[in-house]
Write an enzyme that holds these catalytic residues in place. Structure first.
Site, PDB file in Angstrom:
ATOM      1  CB  CYS A 130      -0.961  -0.064   1.186  1.00 53.84           C
ATOM      2  SG  CYS A 130      -2.149   1.288   1.228  1.00 53.84           S
ATOM      3  CG  ASP A 283      -6.941  -2.160  -3.929  1.00 50.34           C
ATOM      4  OD1 ASP A 283      -7.442  -1.274  -3.216  1.00 50.34           O
ATOM      5  OD2 ASP A 283      -5.783  -2.585  -3.788  1.00 50.34           O
ATOM      6  CG  HIS A 312      -6.004  -2.145  -0.231  1.00 50.29           C
ATOM      7  ND1 HIS A 312      -5.184  -1.728  -1.243  1.00 50.29           N
ATOM      8  CD2 HIS A 312      -5.465  -1.670   0.922  1.00 50.29           C
ATOM      9  CE1 HIS A 312      -4.188  -1.014  -0.735  1.00 50.29           C
ATOM     10  NE2 HIS A 312      -4.341  -0.962   0.580  1.00 50.29           N
TER      11      HIS A 312
END
Lengths: 343, 103
Positions: A130, A283, A312
């Protein structure tokens, strides 16, 4: 049906499985962040170059070491890797002044240096997840010396493609300076709320899914561990957040090669090491269109992409990820020639 | 098919449709514009209030919370610079040892 009802009725009394429990030592601490080194498996290492895991600043690091049997760090240790992980910690009020450079340039530089010193290797494989992936890509472009390979998992790069998050952050009336000056430290509750707004019905959907699978003890333990992590958000330094939103989300400077970090322009073309980009099919935080452009921008000769079915977080922590995605990542590193040859 | 599965299918369809509808609202300038402006206004008011309080305490000759934060941040920065220097020293020592070993 009876098991389901019994499990639901006793859910509030159910012990939360241990999170972040893979045995480790703290090998460096500076301000709030720490560098963790997981204990090697008893039979020794199988791969010379260590692996450094860099999670996002917004959530706790143990998403990569969720719970025994569902831990990416534990999996890597089992495969014979020397595994390190950055724990960004919990910023306090004084950390409102911590800048983007302090994290992307200096803290990551220090972490990589410690990893190399402690492992006795000149380079380390780096995985960023991320926002951690965005930071590692920036760092690898500025300081490629200690990066053996780079793996960016759901890491936003082309922020113009960042979906609804960008729509919000570039909306007329949204003033990042007013927000940072007012809050100082961006509160965890504010960030949590913005994630919930990505899909406001998600809470209800999760509740129905929980009732549906409540007969399964293994599922319940995983659910509790993930909920523990999801509700354990941390605040973000205001100055860091200002640069992150203004230069990346609003101006999309990283993709254009115009972002400045550590006093230098970040050119992702300077990433020459083997590169693996992992994107997830569902996502909303880091859509594939926002992450995949790193493959075009990086100057690496060895560039690979894995598009994995999942969300995600679920895409990285679920049982299918453990069976399908994690072995691909381990294979990517095992396939790299060790900087000092095999052990 | 059992009633639960039928209900769940209906729920999933409703949830998907509702999420899509809410997303449309959440992207609408009609929602985002006033929402963003209200948030910015509230934050500006908070910053002004904090600044006013800080000036009041400073006027009394007392350190404010902001002063303490700046001080703590400076200590963290100094600590970081000390570690930088230690790293540079270690590099220099390693280079010197290497040179000595090569005669």
């Amino acid at each position: 049906m009876l098991t389901r009802l019994k499990n639901l009725a006793t859910l509030h009394r159910r012990a939360v499985p241990p999170v972040g429990a893979t045995p480790h030592a703290v090998v460096h601490a500076e301000n709030k962040w720490r560098l963790l080194r997981y204990h090697a498996r008893p039979q020794g290492l199988a791969v010379a170059a260590p692996v450094l895991l860099v999670p996002s600043l917004i959530n706790r690091h143990y998403v990569l070491d969720l719970t025994p049997g569902k831990s990416f760090a534990e999996f890597l240790v089992g495969q014979g890797f020397d595994v390190f992980c950055v724990d960004w910690g919990r910023p306090d009020a004084e950390d409102r002044h911590v800048t983007f450079d302090a994290i992307a340039d200096r803290a990551l530089g220090r972490a990589l240096r410690r990893v190399c010193d402690l492992s006795g290797q000149p380079q380390a494989h780096v995985l960023g997840y991320c926002l951690g992936g965005t930071l590692t890509a920036i760092h690898a472009a500025l300081h490629p010396e200690r990066v053996a390979s780079l793996c960016c998992v759901a890491a936003p790069i082309a922020f113009a493609e960042a979906g609804i998050m960008r729509t919000w952050l570039t909306a007329p009336g949204f003033d990042i300076d007013a927000l940072v000056d007012g809050f100082g430290l961006m509160p965890a509750a504010f960030l949590q709320f913005s994630f919930q707004m990505l899909r406001p019905t998600l809470g209800l959907s999760k509740a129905v899914h929980l009732i549906d699978r409540a007969w399964n003890d293994k599922f319940l333990d995983g659910w509790l561990a993930l909920e523990t992590w999801a509700n354990d958000n941390v605040a973000i330094p205001g100055e860091f957040y200002r640069t992150y939103v203004r230069d990346l989300y609003q101006r999309d400077l990283l993709r254009q090669g115009r972002l400045l970090a550590g006093g230098r322009r970040v050119d992702l073309g300077e990433i020459r090491c083997p590169l693996l980009v992992v994107t997830f099919t569902v996502d909303a935080i880091a859509p594939a269109a926002c992450c995949a452009p790193l493959l075009d921008l990086a100057g690496s000769a060895d560039k690979r992409r894995v598009e994995f079915d999942g969300s995600h977080v679920g895409g990285m922590t679920s049982s299918p990820a453990a069976k399908g995605l994690w072995p691909q990542m381990a294979g990517f590193w095992m396939g790299q020639e060790s900087p000092r040859g095999p052990l | 098919m059992n009633p639960w599965n039928t209900w769940k299918q209906g729920f999933d369809a409703w949830e998907n449709a509702t999420a899509a509808l809410v997303e449309t609202w959440m992207k609408s300038p009609l929602v985002l514009g006033p929402g963003g402006a209200a948030l910015a206004m509230a934050m500006r008011a908070k910053a002004k209030r904090d600044q006013g309080l800080a000036q009041f305490w400073a006027g009394m000759g007392l350190p404010t919370r902001r002063d303490q934060e700046r001080m703590l941040h400076a200590i963290h920065q100094l600590n970081s610079k000390v570690i930088d220097l230690e790293d540079k020293l270690a590099d220099a020592e390693a280079r010197a040892a290497k040179n000595a070993a090569h005669g």
